[in-house]
Design a protein around this motif. Sequence first.
Motif, PDB file in Angstrom:
ATOM      1  N   PHE A  38       0.771  -1.365  -0.033  1.00  0.00           N
ATOM      2  CA  PHE A  38       0.001  -0.075   0.058  1.00  0.00           C
ATOM      3  C   PHE A  38       0.757   1.372   0.040  1.00  0.00           C
ATOM      4  N   ALA A  39       1.932   1.131   0.724  1.00  0.00           N
ATOM      5  CA  ALA A  39       2.570   2.630   0.889  1.00  0.00           C
ATOM      6  C   ALA A  39       3.493   2.772  -0.313  1.00  0.00           C
ATOM      7  N   ASN A  40       3.929   1.973  -1.217  1.00  0.00           N
ATOM      8  CA  ASN A  40       4.483   2.049  -2.523  1.00  0.00           C
ATOM      9  C   ASN A  40       3.744   1.677  -3.533  1.00  0.00           C
ATOM     10  N   LEU A  41       2.472   1.730  -3.501  1.00  0.00           N
ATOM     11  CA  LEU A  41       1.481   1.525  -4.742  1.00  0.00           C
ATOM     12  C   LEU A  41       1.830   2.403  -6.035  1.00  0.00           C
ATOM     13  N   ASN A  42       1.826   3.615  -5.447  1.00  0.00           N
ATOM     14  CA  ASN A  42       2.233   4.726  -6.424  1.00  0.00           C
ATOM     15  C   ASN A  42       3.150   4.503  -7.403  1.00  0.00           C
ATOM     16  N   PHE A  43       4.539   4.044  -6.862  1.00  0.00           N
ATOM     17  CA  PHE A  43       5.624   3.476  -7.576  1.00  0.00           C
ATOM     18  C   PHE A  43       5.478   2.376  -8.470  1.00  0.00           C
ATOM     19  N   TYR A  44       4.380   1.547  -8.287  1.00  0.00           N
ATOM     20  CA  TYR A  44       4.276   0.419  -9.063  1.00  0.00           C
ATOM     21  C   TYR A  44       2.851   0.575  -9.614  1.00  0.00           C
ATOM     22  N   PHE A  63      -7.877  -7.499   4.631  1.00  0.00           N
ATOM     23  CA  PHE A  63      -8.100  -6.230   4.141  1.00  0.00           C
ATOM     24  C   PHE A  63      -8.876  -6.200   2.988  1.00  0.00           C
ATOM     25  N   ILE A  64     -10.097  -6.905   2.940  1.00  0.00           N
ATOM     26  CA  ILE A  64     -10.875  -7.048   1.561  1.00  0.00           C
ATOM     27  C   ILE A  64     -11.142  -5.598   0.858  1.00  0.00           C
ATOM     28  N   ASP A  65     -11.283  -4.567   1.477  1.00  0.00           N
ATOM     29  CA  ASP A  65     -11.411  -3.279   0.767  1.00  0.00           C
ATOM     30  C   ASP A  65     -10.570  -2.761   0.247  1.00  0.00           C
ATOM     31  N   ARG A  66      -8.960  -3.052   0.417  1.00  0.00           N
ATOM     32  CA  ARG A  66      -7.973  -2.720  -0.283  1.00  0.00           C
ATOM     33  C   ARG A  66      -7.773  -3.474  -1.776  1.00  0.00           C
ATOM     34  N   LEU A  67      -8.928  -4.076  -2.186  1.00  0.00           N
ATOM     35  CA  LEU A  67      -8.929  -5.073  -3.192  1.00  0.00           C
ATOM     36  C   LEU A  67      -9.262  -4.274  -4.411  1.00  0.00           C
ATOM     37  N   MET A  68      -9.945  -3.223  -4.001  1.00  0.00           N
ATOM     38  CA  MET A  68     -10.354  -2.143  -5.198  1.00  0.00           C
ATOM     39  C   MET A  68      -9.490  -1.737  -6.209  1.00  0.00           C
ATOM     40  N   VAL A  69      -8.232  -1.351  -5.875  1.00  0.00           N
ATOM     41  CA  VAL A  69      -7.202  -0.849  -6.608  1.00  0.00           C
ATOM     42  C   VAL A  69      -6.901  -2.006  -7.580  1.00  0.00           C
ATOM     43  N   PRO A  70      -6.354  -3.364  -7.033  1.00  0.00           N
ATOM     44  CA  PRO A  70      -6.104  -4.528  -7.890  1.00  0.00           C
ATOM     45  C   PRO A  70      -7.437  -4.599  -8.881  1.00  0.00           C
ATOM     46  N   ILE A  71      -8.662  -4.493  -8.423  1.00  0.00           N
ATOM     47  CA  ILE A  71      -9.654  -4.957  -9.175  1.00  0.00           C
ATOM     48  C   ILE A  71      -9.772  -4.186 -10.512  1.00  0.00           C
ATOM     49  N   ILE A  72      -9.437  -2.813 -10.232  1.00  0.00           N
ATOM     50  CA  ILE A  72      -9.474  -1.803 -11.138  1.00  0.00           C
ATOM     51  C   ILE A  72      -8.143  -1.799 -12.080  1.00  0.00           C
ATOM     52  N   LYS A  73      -7.334  -2.054 -11.503  1.00  0.00           N
ATOM     53  CA  LYS A  73      -5.925  -2.072 -12.318  1.00  0.00           C
ATOM     54  C   LYS A  73      -5.331  -3.384 -13.095  1.00  0.00           C
ATOM     55  N   LEU A  74      -5.980  -4.296 -12.864  1.00  0.00           N
ATOM     56  CA  LEU A  74      -5.323  -5.621 -13.291  1.00  0.00           C
ATOM     57  C   LEU A  74      -6.137  -6.064 -14.441  1.00  0.00           C
ATOM     58  N   LYS A  75      -5.687  -5.621 -15.783  1.00  0.00           N
ATOM     59  CA  LYS A  75      -6.285  -5.823 -16.975  1.00  0.00           C
ATOM     60  C   LYS A  75      -5.575  -6.062 -18.194  1.00  0.00           C
ATOM     61  N   ASN A  83      -6.744 -12.606 -11.943  1.00  0.00           N
ATOM     62  CA  ASN A  83      -6.730 -12.338 -10.627  1.00  0.00           C
ATOM     63  C   ASN A  83      -7.531 -11.159 -10.182  1.00  0.00           C
ATOM     64  N   GLY A  84      -8.019 -10.180 -10.949  1.00  0.00           N
ATOM     65  CA  GLY A  84      -8.807  -9.161 -10.561  1.00  0.00           C
ATOM     66  C   GLY A  84     -10.337  -9.552 -10.801  1.00  0.00           C
ATOM     67  N   ALA A  85     -10.854 -10.514 -11.618  1.00  0.00           N
ATOM     68  CA  ALA A  85     -12.034 -11.183 -11.294  1.00  0.00           C
ATOM     69  C   ALA A  85     -12.068 -12.202  -9.898  1.00  0.00           C
ATOM     70  N   TYR A  86     -11.084 -12.492  -9.555  1.00  0.00           N
ATOM     71  CA  TYR A  86     -11.210 -13.347  -8.492  1.00  0.00           C
ATOM     72  C   TYR A  86     -11.216 -12.401  -7.221  1.00  0.00           C
ATOM     73  N   PHE A  87     -10.725 -11.316  -7.303  1.00  0.00           N
ATOM     74  CA  PHE A  87     -10.553 -10.293  -6.250  1.00  0.00           C
ATOM     75  C   PHE A  87     -12.212  -9.815  -6.011  1.00  0.00           C
ATOM     76  N   SER A  88     -12.510  -9.362  -7.483  1.00  0.00           N
ATOM     77  CA  SER A  88     -13.832  -8.899  -7.489  1.00  0.00           C
ATOM     78  C   SER A  88     -15.299  -9.733  -7.011  1.00  0.00           C
ATOM     79  N   VAL A  89     -15.027 -11.122  -7.203  1.00  0.00           N
ATOM     80  CA  VAL A  89     -16.022 -11.840  -6.664  1.00  0.00           C
ATOM     81  C   VAL A  89     -15.985 -11.863  -5.130  1.00  0.00           C
ATOM     82  N   ILE A  90     -14.756 -11.912  -4.585  1.00  0.00           N
ATOM     83  CA  ILE A  90     -14.712 -12.044  -3.165  1.00  0.00           C
ATOM     84  C   ILE A  90     -15.263 -10.572  -2.463  1.00  0.00           C
ATOM     85  N   MET A  91     -14.919  -9.591  -3.127  1.00  0.00           N
ATOM     86  CA  MET A  91     -15.483  -8.130  -2.621  1.00  0.00           C
ATOM     87  C   MET A  91     -17.025  -8.297  -2.659  1.00  0.00           C
TER      88      MET A  91
END
Length: 180
Positions: A38-44, A63-75, A83-91
């Motif tokens: 989380f702390a370094n997400l902007n750099f990656y 920390f399920i709510d932190r999955l929003m960024v991966p859901i959006i970015k993994l494409k 992976n994004g779809a997997y996170f999305s289902v759980i969210m």
Amino acid sequence: MKIILALLLAVVLYADAKKEMLSLYENNKYENACEVGFANLNFYANDEDYISLYGFSCLKADFIDRLMVPIIKLKFTKESRSNGAYFSVIMMQKKLLYHAMIDGYKLSSFNLPTTDHVLSKVFDLYAQVQENTPKEFYIFEDKNDKKITYKLTLLKDERLSKIVIEEFYDNKIVKQHIYW
């Protein structure tokens, strides 16, 4: 010269952050890995391997709510989209289970994909037996292992209630998951 040195130092520090997150993940320190990620997400922001590792670290740390960024970015790759779809289902299952337990929303009409995550397992079990009268708690037996059971309760709070899932193995608590 100072600018080049500062940039070089920044590159080295951020490369170390990626290695540190991987090391933490491999040593089952998921909460720490999620925090470093989380702390370094902007750099990656465009590194889908990093974002996937961050997502799985946060998932394993509950920390399920932190999955929003991966859901959006993994494409951009097949694995990333998976992976994004997997996170999305759980969210989505977390949000629907919370809605059902707080507001009495019926889940039986849903036919959603599922995962091997504890939240998905409990969601599926709860959706199958949901009754008109809410209970104080629900006990579910794992479909694949009779020694594993889950206790689902709602921890009520005047401000924000929480879903609590306790995992048991042979009647001994293994882990407690708390979601809002």
